[in-house]
Design an enzyme around this catalytic site. Structure first.
Site, PDB file in Angstrom:
ATOM      1  N   ASN A   1      -6.203  -2.504   2.299  1.00  0.00           N
ATOM      2  CA  ASN A   1      -6.222  -3.960   2.395  1.00  0.00           C
ATOM      3  C   ASN A   1      -7.659  -4.434   2.515  1.00  0.00           C
ATOM      4  O   ASN A   1      -8.494  -3.767   3.130  1.00  0.00           O
ATOM      5  CB  ASN A   1      -5.441  -4.441   3.621  1.00  0.00           C
TER       6      ASN A   1
ATOM      7  N   ARG B   1       0.825  -1.215   0.000  1.00  0.00           N
ATOM      8  CA  ARG B   1       0.000   0.000   0.000  1.00  0.00           C
ATOM      9  C   ARG B   1       0.856   1.261   0.000  1.00  0.00           C
ATOM     10  O   ARG B   1       0.571   2.214  -0.722  1.00  0.00           O
ATOM     11  CB  ARG B   1      -0.951   0.019   1.195  1.00  0.00           C
TER      12      ARG B   1
END
Length: 91
Positions: free
Chosen positions: A36, A18
């Site tokens: 996520n 990320r």
């Protein structure tokens, strides 16, 4: 401007995916989000100039994280979100 939704599968959680995606988006001046998912995938919404978004997609498919491994990336066009002014990691 175009906007896409990307669902990324593989070794994409717990490897800095990320945050590396955010760095990539910031370099390409892409706005949107990355988070996520409970199923182990990563969800991305990205928008910006067409050429920048295409480059972003290509690089996400290669994994922006050196420790990550993308097995599959589902990409679909979506409507741009006027609330996205920058790229954020969300939870």
């Amino acid at each position: 401007m175009i906007a896409v939704r990307i669902k990324v599968y593989g070794l994409v959680q717990g490897v800095g995916f990320r945050y590396c995606t955010k760095i990539l988006a910031d370099r390409l001046k892409i706005a949107g989000i990355v988070r996520n998912e409970a199923d182990g995938s990563v969800y991305i919404e990205a928008q910006g100039p067409s050429i920048a978004v295409q480059e972003f997609i290509a690089r996400v498919k290669l994994s922006p994280s050196p420790s990550g491994r993308v097995e599959k990336a589902d990409v679909s066009l979506i409507a741009p979100n006027p609330d996205y002014q920058k790229f954020r990691v969300t939870y």
